[in-house]
Design an enzyme around this catalytic site. Sequence first.
Site, PDB file in Angstrom:
ATOM      1  N   HIS A   1     -10.327  -5.079  -3.006  1.00 16.25           N
ATOM      2  CA  HIS A   1      -8.991  -5.374  -2.484  1.00 16.25           C
ATOM      3  C   HIS A   1      -9.089  -5.804  -1.040  1.00 16.25           C
ATOM      4  O   HIS A   1      -9.928  -5.311  -0.281  1.00 16.25           O
ATOM      5  CB  HIS A   1      -8.051  -4.166  -2.622  1.00 16.25           C
ATOM      6  CG  HIS A   1      -8.626  -2.866  -2.160  1.00 16.25           C
ATOM      7  ND1 HIS A   1      -9.552  -2.145  -2.898  1.00 16.25           N
ATOM      8  CD2 HIS A   1      -8.435  -2.167  -1.021  1.00 16.25           C
ATOM      9  CE1 HIS A   1      -9.882  -1.049  -2.240  1.00 16.25           C
ATOM     10  NE2 HIS A   1      -9.224  -1.043  -1.086  1.00 16.25           N
TER      11      HIS A   1
ATOM     12  N   ASP B   1       0.851  -1.198   0.000  1.00 18.60           N
ATOM     13  CA  ASP B   1       0.000   0.000   0.000  1.00 18.60           C
ATOM     14  C   ASP B   1       0.890   1.254   0.000  1.00 18.60           C
ATOM     15  O   ASP B   1       1.885   1.324   0.717  1.00 18.60           O
ATOM     16  CB  ASP B   1      -0.895  -0.014   1.243  1.00 18.60           C
ATOM     17  CG  ASP B   1      -2.027   0.987   1.156  1.00 18.60           C
ATOM     18  OD1 ASP B   1      -3.196   0.554   1.080  1.00 18.60           O
ATOM     19  OD2 ASP B   1      -1.752   2.207   1.160  1.00 18.60           O
TER      20      ASP B   1
END
Length: 113
Positions: A99, A30
């Site tokens: 996700h 991320d």
Amino acid sequence: MTDTLFSKIINREIPADIVYEDDLCLAFRDVNPQAPVHILVIPKQAITKIADAEQSDQSLLGHLLLKAAEIAKEQGVGDAFRLVVNNGTGAGQTVFHLHVHILGGREFSWPPG
Ligand code: DGP
């Protein structure tokens, strides 16, 4: 569904720190980590959000969860990690390509914010 940033990562149109890939999914770090380990696992087949998944997605969804657990183990977070799927703007979803967040490497509290 319309293309998102994540389709561009799948297609290598924008860079990402990819940690795992197979025919069905891609996992990458991320860009705005909320824990020492913060990885996103996404299906290559674009599904906007978990609420839009269908019965025919059952095995793909299982694959994402199994891979998320494997990746967490590989990343050395031990048994203490969290998987998060935000569904919809009100729940904090900002990228509309399904996700699974893998968060690990720190203590977690409950309930989440
Ligand atoms: P969510 O809020 O559940 O939709 O999570 C989206 C996550 O995606 C958020 O934690 C930040 C991350 N993110 C957004 N844009 C990018 C990007 O271009 N690259 C990477 N690696 N992560 C991104």
